[in-house]
Design a protein around this motif. Structure first.
Motif, PDB file in Angstrom:
ATOM      1  N   SER A 177       0.815  -1.220   0.000  1.00 54.43           N
ATOM      2  CA  SER A 177       0.000   0.000   0.000  1.00 54.43           C
ATOM      3  C   SER A 177       0.842   1.261   0.000  1.00 54.43           C
ATOM      4  CB  SER A 177      -0.925   0.012   1.219  1.00 54.43           C
ATOM      5  OG  SER A 177      -0.172   0.096   2.419  1.00 54.43           O
ATOM      6  N   LYS A 178       2.160   1.106   0.177  1.00 56.54           N
ATOM      7  CA  LYS A 178       3.077   2.248   0.239  1.00 56.54           C
ATOM      8  C   LYS A 178       2.677   3.208   1.363  1.00 56.54           C
ATOM      9  CE  LYS A 178       5.993   1.302  -3.044  1.00 56.54           C
ATOM     10  NZ  LYS A 178       7.425   1.082  -2.758  1.00 56.54           N
ATOM     11  N   GLU A 179       2.362   2.644   2.529  1.00 60.84           N
ATOM     12  CA  GLU A 179       2.013   3.437   3.691  1.00 60.84           C
ATOM     13  C   GLU A 179       2.990   3.147   4.821  1.00 60.84           C
ATOM     14  OE1 GLU A 179      -2.752   4.067   3.637  1.00 60.84           O
ATOM     15  OE2 GLU A 179      -2.056   2.021   4.004  1.00 60.84           O
ATOM     16  N   ALA A 180       3.362   4.198   5.544  1.00 58.59           N
ATOM     17  CA  ALA A 180       4.265   4.055   6.680  1.00 58.59           C
ATOM     18  C   ALA A 180       3.594   4.621   7.921  1.00 58.59           C
ATOM     19  CB  ALA A 180       5.576   4.782   6.411  1.00 58.59           C
ATOM     20  N   PHE A 181       3.848   3.991   9.069  1.00 55.29           N
ATOM     21  CA  PHE A 181       3.209   4.396  10.313  1.00 55.29           C
ATOM     22  C   PHE A 181       4.222   4.385  11.458  1.00 55.29           C
ATOM     23  CE2 PHE A 181       0.138   2.285   7.622  1.00 55.29           C
ATOM     24  CZ  PHE A 181      -0.982   3.092   7.694  1.00 55.29           C
ATOM     25  N   ARG A 182       3.986   5.272  12.416  1.00 52.26           N
ATOM     26  CA  ARG A 182       4.687   5.195  13.692  1.00 52.26           C
ATOM     27  C   ARG A 182       3.639   5.211  14.792  1.00 52.26           C
ATOM     28  NH1 ARG A 182       9.118   8.854  17.046  1.00 52.26           N
ATOM     29  NH2 ARG A 182       9.267   7.255  18.678  1.00 52.26           N
ATOM     30  N   THR A 183       3.697   4.231  15.642  1.00 55.54           N
ATOM     31  CA  THR A 183       2.696   4.015  16.706  1.00 55.54           C
ATOM     32  C   THR A 183       1.278   4.093  16.153  1.00 55.54           C
ATOM     33  OG1 THR A 183       2.634   6.357  17.375  1.00 55.54           O
ATOM     34  CG2 THR A 183       4.245   4.936  18.479  1.00 55.54           C
ATOM     35  N   GLY A 184       1.095   3.584  14.945  1.00 53.85           N
ATOM     36  CA  GLY A 184      -0.213   3.550  14.329  1.00 53.85           C
ATOM     37  C   GLY A 184      -0.627   4.829  13.628  1.00 53.85           C
ATOM     38  N   ARG A 185       0.182   5.867  13.723  1.00 58.63           N
ATOM     39  CA  ARG A 185      -0.118   7.140  13.060  1.00 58.63           C
ATOM     40  C   ARG A 185       0.588   7.191  11.711  1.00 58.63           C
ATOM     41  NH1 ARG A 185       1.171  11.711  17.449  1.00 58.63           N
ATOM     42  NH2 ARG A 185       0.618  13.037  15.646  1.00 58.63           N
ATOM     43  N   LYS A 186      -0.151   7.527  10.681  1.00 53.93           N
ATOM     44  CA  LYS A 186       0.394   7.521   9.331  1.00 53.93           C
ATOM     45  C   LYS A 186       1.402   8.643   9.141  1.00 53.93           C
ATOM     46  CE  LYS A 186      -0.989   7.352   4.461  1.00 53.93           C
ATOM     47  NZ  LYS A 186      -2.124   7.357   3.514  1.00 53.93           N
ATOM     48  N   LEU A 187       2.491   8.318   8.468  1.00 56.78           N
ATOM     49  CA  LEU A 187       3.526   9.294   8.144  1.00 56.78           C
ATOM     50  C   LEU A 187       3.342   9.733   6.691  1.00 56.78           C
ATOM     51  CD1 LEU A 187       6.584   7.416   9.689  1.00 56.78           C
ATOM     52  CD2 LEU A 187       5.203   9.202  10.765  1.00 56.78           C
ATOM     53  N   ASN A 188       3.335  11.014   6.454  1.00 61.14           N
ATOM     54  CA  ASN A 188       3.170  11.545   5.097  1.00 61.14           C
ATOM     55  C   ASN A 188       4.548  11.750   4.464  1.00 61.14           C
ATOM     56  OD1 ASN A 188       0.287  11.711   5.216  1.00 61.14           O
ATOM     57  ND2 ASN A 188       0.522  13.525   6.522  1.00 61.14           N
ATOM     58  N   LEU A 189       5.069  10.699   3.888  1.00 62.22           N
ATOM     59  CA  LEU A 189       6.428  10.726   3.351  1.00 62.22           C
ATOM     60  C   LEU A 189       6.441  11.109   1.877  1.00 62.22           C
ATOM     61  CD1 LEU A 189       7.793   7.395   4.877  1.00 62.22           C
ATOM     62  CD2 LEU A 189       7.998   9.704   5.824  1.00 62.22           C
ATOM     63  N   THR A 190       7.493  11.795   1.487  1.00 64.74           N
ATOM     64  CA  THR A 190       7.747  12.026   0.071  1.00 64.74           C
ATOM     65  C   THR A 190       8.306  10.738  -0.530  1.00 64.74           C
ATOM     66  OG1 THR A 190      10.028  12.727   0.423  1.00 64.74           O
ATOM     67  CG2 THR A 190       8.311  14.436   0.561  1.00 64.74           C
ATOM     68  N   PRO A 191       8.316  10.598  -1.855  1.00 65.81           N
ATOM     69  CA  PRO A 191       8.921   9.401  -2.461  1.00 65.81           C
ATOM     70  C   PRO A 191      10.365   9.178  -2.016  1.00 65.81           C
ATOM     71  CG  PRO A 191       7.619  10.570  -4.089  1.00 65.81           C
ATOM     72  CD  PRO A 191       7.650  11.453  -2.875  1.00 65.81           C
ATOM     73  N   THR A 192      11.138  10.262  -1.913  1.00 67.57           N
ATOM     74  CA  THR A 192      12.525  10.123  -1.461  1.00 67.57           C
ATOM     75  C   THR A 192      12.570   9.743   0.012  1.00 67.57           C
ATOM     76  OG1 THR A 192      13.312  11.729  -3.093  1.00 67.57           O
ATOM     77  CG2 THR A 192      14.734  11.316  -1.187  1.00 67.57           C
ATOM     78  N   GLY A 193      11.680  10.334   0.806  1.00 69.40           N
ATOM     79  CA  GLY A 193      11.610   9.979   2.220  1.00 69.40           C
ATOM     80  C   GLY A 193      11.278   8.519   2.423  1.00 69.40           C
TER      81      GLY A 193
END
Length: 228
Positions: free
Chosen positions: A139-155
């Protein structure tokens, strides 16, 4: 080489031979004959390598492998099977296996492949995790403690590199290669992207987990006063 393995094989004669040979090499090997039991054991224990037959009762080896990868388990998997066509091998790799050994095989070759796989984590897992960070590669989703991180493609690339390396330090050069390969721009682009990533990962949370290690690189770990 002291290793902890799981063999999922419903041919008891072959399984006994494999387990005995592995033990002669100083390895410990659990054995089960069903895919369902194998999946449960693989979830409950920290094995160095999994040895999976494909034709298994209840769940076949491909289904076991796929379930483990979608659960984020990165244990290396070696398929042991009599199926030797290209389509069979493609099915195995698509399900998430790391290596494929066709029956009948020589025991020294099995040992060689097991030792090679044990030196690394699998790159086939579909969910990566480190500390309280998770990344879903589908899904190309990242989370910390269940909170979604809004990352750039490079991030995303930078974080994936750090998570895959966890808990090791990742050098600046390795991060450059991960993002730009040999075409790194002559600017401070990496510094800018790392600043954004650090703000995403550390900024809104109580404890920072993204740290700079002086003269070495960057790392994910619990808060360390020596390397803030």
């Amino acid at each position: 080489m002291s290793l902890f393995l799981l063999l999922v094989e419903d041919n008891f004669d072959l399984a006994e031979t494999i387990v005995q040979y592995l033990e002669l090499e100083g390895m410990t090997c659990d054995h089960t004959a069903s895919g369902e039991a194998g999946l449960n054991l693989a979830r409950e224990n920290d094995y160095d390598v999994l040895l999976l037959d494909i034709m298994l009762p209840r769940l076949n080896g491909l289904e076991v492998c796929e379930a483990l990868r979608h659960a984020g388990r990165d244990t290396p998997i070696l398929m042991l099977t009599a199926r030797d066509t290209l389509d069979d091998k493609l099915a195995g790799f698509t399900s998430g296996t790391d290596d494929y050994l066709v029956k009948p095989f020589d025991m020294p070759e099995l040992i060689m492949r097991v030792k090679a796989l044990a030196r690394r984590k699998s790159g086939q897992a579909r969910v990566l995790s480190a500390l309280d960070l998770t990344m879903n590669l589908d899904s190309k989703e990242a989370f910390r403690t269940g909170r979604k991180l809004n990352l750039t493609p490079t991030g995303w690339i930078l974080l994936e590199t750090l998570v895959r390396a966890y808990p090791s330090v990742v050098s600046r050069n390795k991060l450059v290669q991960a993002v730009w390969g040999d075409d790194f721009p002559e600017t401070n682009s990496l510094k800018v992207h790392l600043h954004k990533l650090r703000r995403q990962i550390n900024g809104k949370f109580q404890a920072p987990v993204f740290h700079t290690v002086s003269n070495q690189g960057y790392v994910l770990r619990e808060n360390d006063e020596k390397n803030p």
